[in-house]
Design an enzyme around this catalytic site. Sequence first.
Site, PDB file in Angstrom:
ATOM      1  N   GLN A   1       3.847   6.597  16.218  1.00  0.00           N
ATOM      2  CA  GLN A   1       2.741   6.341  15.038  1.00  0.00           C
ATOM      3  C   GLN A   1       1.778   5.325  15.425  1.00  0.00           C
ATOM      4  O   GLN A   1       0.572   5.440  15.436  1.00  0.00           O
ATOM      5  CB  GLN A   1       3.488   6.035  13.917  1.00  0.00           C
ATOM      6  CG  GLN A   1       2.761   5.903  12.578  1.00  0.00           C
ATOM      7  CD  GLN A   1       3.576   5.493  11.467  1.00  0.00           C
ATOM      8  OE1 GLN A   1       4.369   4.419  11.542  1.00  0.00           O
ATOM      9  NE2 GLN A   1       3.382   5.908  10.202  1.00  0.00           N
TER      10      GLN A   1
ATOM     11  N   ASP B   1     -13.789   7.687   7.125  1.00  0.00           N
ATOM     12  CA  ASP B   1     -13.984   7.914   8.464  1.00  0.00           C
ATOM     13  C   ASP B   1     -14.806   9.189   8.385  1.00  0.00           C
ATOM     14  O   ASP B   1     -14.874  10.084   7.532  1.00  0.00           O
ATOM     15  CB  ASP B   1     -12.778   8.142   9.127  1.00  0.00           C
ATOM     16  CG  ASP B   1     -11.998   7.049   9.233  1.00  0.00           C
ATOM     17  OD1 ASP B   1     -12.767   5.982   9.924  1.00  0.00           O
ATOM     18  OD2 ASP B   1     -10.735   7.005   9.362  1.00  0.00           O
TER      19      ASP B   1
ATOM     20  N   TYR C   1      -6.878   6.648  -0.439  1.00  0.00           N
ATOM     21  CA  TYR C   1      -7.775   7.826  -0.982  1.00  0.00           C
ATOM     22  C   TYR C   1      -7.797   8.888   0.211  1.00  0.00           C
ATOM     23  O   TYR C   1      -8.053   8.523   1.435  1.00  0.00           O
ATOM     24  CB  TYR C   1      -9.142   7.369  -1.326  1.00  0.00           C
ATOM     25  CG  TYR C   1      -9.979   8.362  -2.071  1.00  0.00           C
ATOM     26  CD1 TYR C   1      -9.853   8.295  -3.595  1.00  0.00           C
ATOM     27  CD2 TYR C   1     -11.087   8.962  -1.670  1.00  0.00           C
ATOM     28  CE1 TYR C   1     -10.708   9.150  -4.173  1.00  0.00           C
ATOM     29  CE2 TYR C   1     -11.680   9.844  -2.200  1.00  0.00           C
ATOM     30  CZ  TYR C   1     -11.792   9.825  -3.582  1.00  0.00           C
ATOM     31  OH  TYR C   1     -12.619  10.502  -4.205  1.00  0.00           O
TER      32      TYR C   1
ATOM     33  N   GLU D   1       0.896  -1.163  -0.063  1.00  0.00           N
ATOM     34  CA  GLU D   1       0.054  -0.064   0.048  1.00  0.00           C
ATOM     35  C   GLU D   1       0.910   1.284   0.027  1.00  0.00           C
ATOM     36  O   GLU D   1       2.038   1.268   0.615  1.00  0.00           O
ATOM     37  CB  GLU D   1      -0.833  -0.113   1.292  1.00  0.00           C
ATOM     38  CG  GLU D   1      -1.774   1.427   1.062  1.00  0.00           C
ATOM     39  CD  GLU D   1      -2.687   1.291   2.677  1.00  0.00           C
ATOM     40  OE1 GLU D   1      -3.686   0.601   2.521  1.00  0.00           O
ATOM     41  OE2 GLU D   1      -2.169   1.964   3.490  1.00  0.00           O
TER      42      GLU D   1
ATOM     43  N   HIS E   1     -15.239  -3.483  13.702  1.00  0.00           N
ATOM     44  CA  HIS E   1     -15.107  -1.955  13.407  1.00  0.00           C
ATOM     45  C   HIS E   1     -15.204  -1.157  14.565  1.00  0.00           C
ATOM     46  O   HIS E   1     -16.021  -1.414  15.406  1.00  0.00           O
ATOM     47  CB  HIS E   1     -16.076  -1.578  12.322  1.00  0.00           C
ATOM     48  CG  HIS E   1     -15.675  -0.075  11.622  1.00  0.00           C
ATOM     49  ND1 HIS E   1     -16.439   1.104  12.212  1.00  0.00           N
ATOM     50  CD2 HIS E   1     -14.919   0.435  11.174  1.00  0.00           C
ATOM     51  CE1 HIS E   1     -16.216   2.247  11.657  1.00  0.00           C
ATOM     52  NE2 HIS E   1     -15.062   1.795  10.842  1.00  0.00           N
TER      53      HIS E   1
ATOM     54  N   LYS F   1       7.629   3.417   2.469  1.00  0.00           N
ATOM     55  CA  LYS F   1       8.816   3.179   2.857  1.00  0.00           C
ATOM     56  C   LYS F   1       9.333   1.867   2.021  1.00  0.00           C
ATOM     57  O   LYS F   1       9.107   0.659   2.471  1.00  0.00           O
ATOM     58  CB  LYS F   1       8.870   3.012   4.069  1.00  0.00           C
ATOM     59  CG  LYS F   1       8.825   4.023   5.088  1.00  0.00           C
ATOM     60  CD  LYS F   1       9.229   3.836   6.667  1.00  0.00           C
ATOM     61  CE  LYS F   1       8.827   5.138   7.356  1.00  0.00           C
ATOM     62  NZ  LYS F   1       8.083   5.044   8.537  1.00  0.00           N
TER      63      LYS F   1
ATOM     64  N   ALA G   1      -8.635  11.368   3.271  1.00  0.00           N
ATOM     65  CA  ALA G   1      -9.782  11.488   3.821  1.00  0.00           C
ATOM     66  C   ALA G   1     -10.663  12.627   3.354  1.00  0.00           C
ATOM     67  O   ALA G   1      -9.977  13.680   3.054  1.00  0.00           O
ATOM     68  CB  ALA G   1      -9.431  11.985   5.333  1.00  0.00           C
TER      69      ALA G   1
HETATM   70  P1  FAD Z   1     -18.482   0.302   6.149  1.00  0.00           P
HETATM   71  O1  FAD Z   1     -18.354  -1.075   5.784  1.00  0.00           O
HETATM   72  O2  FAD Z   1     -19.815   1.333   5.716  1.00  0.00           O
HETATM   73  O3  FAD Z   1     -18.770   0.223   7.869  1.00  0.00           O
HETATM   74  C1  FAD Z   1     -18.834   1.253   8.639  1.00  0.00           C
HETATM   75  C2  FAD Z   1     -19.321   0.995   9.753  1.00  0.00           C
HETATM   76  O4  FAD Z   1     -20.761   1.023   9.777  1.00  0.00           O
HETATM   77  C3  FAD Z   1     -19.165  -0.095  10.703  1.00  0.00           C
HETATM   78  O5  FAD Z   1     -19.208   0.064  11.999  1.00  0.00           O
HETATM   79  C4  FAD Z   1     -19.990  -1.112  10.100  1.00  0.00           C
HETATM   80  O6  FAD Z   1     -20.626  -2.137  10.972  1.00  0.00           O
HETATM   81  C5  FAD Z   1     -21.553  -0.199  10.179  1.00  0.00           C
HETATM   82  N1  FAD Z   1     -22.420  -0.307   8.894  1.00  0.00           N
HETATM   83  C6  FAD Z   1     -22.007  -0.914   7.712  1.00  0.00           C
HETATM   84  N2  FAD Z   1     -23.283  -1.357   7.002  1.00  0.00           N
HETATM   85  C7  FAD Z   1     -24.216  -0.811   8.042  1.00  0.00           C
HETATM   86  C8  FAD Z   1     -25.694  -0.859   7.819  1.00  0.00           C
HETATM   87  N3  FAD Z   1     -26.332  -1.326   6.488  1.00  0.00           N
HETATM   88  N4  FAD Z   1     -26.620  -0.426   9.033  1.00  0.00           N
HETATM   89  C9  FAD Z   1     -25.823  -0.240   9.862  1.00  0.00           C
HETATM   90  N5  FAD Z   1     -24.460  -0.149  10.298  1.00  0.00           N
HETATM   91  C10 FAD Z   1     -23.580  -0.494   9.057  1.00  0.00           C
HETATM   92  N6  FAD Z   1     -10.019   5.519   4.731  1.00  0.00           N
HETATM   93  C11 FAD Z   1      -9.792   6.526   3.920  1.00  0.00           C
HETATM   94  O7  FAD Z   1     -10.154   7.629   3.919  1.00  0.00           O
HETATM   95  N7  FAD Z   1      -8.966   6.267   2.676  1.00  0.00           N
HETATM   96  C12 FAD Z   1      -8.529   5.012   2.423  1.00  0.00           C
HETATM   97  O8  FAD Z   1      -7.801   4.670   1.375  1.00  0.00           O
HETATM   98  C13 FAD Z   1      -8.803   4.107   3.415  1.00  0.00           C
HETATM   99  N8  FAD Z   1      -8.209   2.586   3.116  1.00  0.00           N
HETATM  100  C14 FAD Z   1      -8.502   1.689   4.088  1.00  0.00           C
HETATM  101  C15 FAD Z   1      -8.034   0.193   3.384  1.00  0.00           C
HETATM  102  C16 FAD Z   1      -8.329  -0.550   4.300  1.00  0.00           C
HETATM  103  C17 FAD Z   1      -7.927  -2.208   3.988  1.00  0.00           C
HETATM  104  C18 FAD Z   1      -9.218  -0.475   5.645  1.00  0.00           C
HETATM  105  C19 FAD Z   1      -9.311  -1.699   6.417  1.00  0.00           C
HETATM  106  C20 FAD Z   1      -9.549   0.756   6.089  1.00  0.00           C
HETATM  107  C21 FAD Z   1      -9.305   1.671   5.275  1.00  0.00           C
HETATM  108  N9  FAD Z   1      -9.903   3.104   5.498  1.00  0.00           N
HETATM  109  C22 FAD Z   1      -9.453   4.233   4.582  1.00  0.00           C
HETATM  110  C23 FAD Z   1     -10.244   3.304   6.776  1.00  0.00           C
HETATM  111  C24 FAD Z   1     -12.138   3.063   6.685  1.00  0.00           C
HETATM  112  O9  FAD Z   1     -12.561   4.185   5.428  1.00  0.00           O
HETATM  113  C25 FAD Z   1     -12.561   3.618   7.642  1.00  0.00           C
HETATM  114  O10 FAD Z   1     -12.062   2.342   8.769  1.00  0.00           O
HETATM  115  C26 FAD Z   1     -14.036   3.853   7.888  1.00  0.00           C
HETATM  116  O11 FAD Z   1     -14.498   4.083   9.115  1.00  0.00           O
HETATM  117  C27 FAD Z   1     -15.017   2.368   7.364  1.00  0.00           C
HETATM  118  O12 FAD Z   1     -14.991   2.352   6.274  1.00  0.00           O
HETATM  119  P2  FAD Z   1     -15.653   0.882   5.612  1.00  0.00           P
HETATM  120  O13 FAD Z   1     -15.499   0.896   4.089  1.00  0.00           O
HETATM  121  O14 FAD Z   1     -15.210  -0.123   6.190  1.00  0.00           O
HETATM  122  O15 FAD Z   1     -17.245   1.120   5.855  1.00  0.00           O
END
Ligand code: FAD
Length: 289
Positions: free
Chosen positions: A212, A109, A49, A17, A149, A272, A51
Amino acid sequence: MKISTLLQSGKITLSCEIFPPKPHVPLEQIEQVVAGIAATHPDFFSVTYGAGGSTSKRTVEIAADIQDTYHIPALAHLTCVAASRSQIDDTIAALHQRGIQNILALRGDMPQDESGTVSSDFQYAYQLIEEIKKQGDFCIGAACYPEGHVECGNKEKDIDHLKQKVESGCDFLTTQMFFDNNILYNFLYRTLSKGIRIPIIAGIMPVTNSKQIQRICQLSGTYLPARFKAIVERFADNPDAMKQAGIAYATEQIIDLIANGVRAIHLYTMNKPEIAEKIKQNLSDILRT
Ligand code: FAD
């Protein structure tokens, strides 16, 4: 190449990544990082991507340059929490136009202050997955959280939500970092028992900076095993020793994962190249098994 095809090929995959530099930082900086990591021949790159979409154009540009220059597949991350449907559709069209076939569909987030805007078109990642599927023939990945999560108090519910993402059309999952492999094994068992059958890529963070990691773990609630904490505490003031120990710990984690049947590893390389290089060296024969 679609990442789903790569994951079905049966080989052990190691991907890396990178994150785009902030808008005021010249792109040459990331070009050097990409060149360094590309020299280790990762199976694919993922490009985060920023925030709220702060580096969205750069994500598209960097992912496309990786494919054009190094002929290594790129996975472009895309978040929807602060975007309208038309903004998302424009980004998807730009990705298609630049030959990107792989998208990691994320919610992003939630903004921490009132100045941050929240999308009225997308509340969850599964809705973004549905939108991407409507827009073309992409290979779609999504995030998963072996420890649950941070916003979801109930692990069972969190996996139900994960299943909804899978049913919306995602082809593979990548995990949040974890430092205790038993947490992943437990999670894999729980996903299987819910009928989730798509490949799950294990996300490994080689920790090279103690401050970090403490900050990241506070935000995400990631569990730090005592053995790992001892390393961070012992080498916190010596960056070279911390880096060496962090790479050794990650290497051991990966060897254990591969020994237990995990075949897809994603490295959070934090821009890195030397981390990717050392880990690849440490695993040179193991990755061929
Ligand atoms: P979701 O799958 O939508 O879930 C978010 C929350 O909502 C969870 O608590 C879930 O249980 C809940 N939820 C989901 N569906 C429902 C529903 N139907 N009803 C009620 N609750 C629900 N962030 C960035 O900004 N840029 C990045 O490039 C980035 N890359 C990432 C790569 C990886 C591999 C990971 C693990 C995380 C990354 N993140 C990134 C962070 C991510 O955006 C955050 O963790 C964010 O808070 C959740 O994103 P998600 O797609 O998992 O959300």
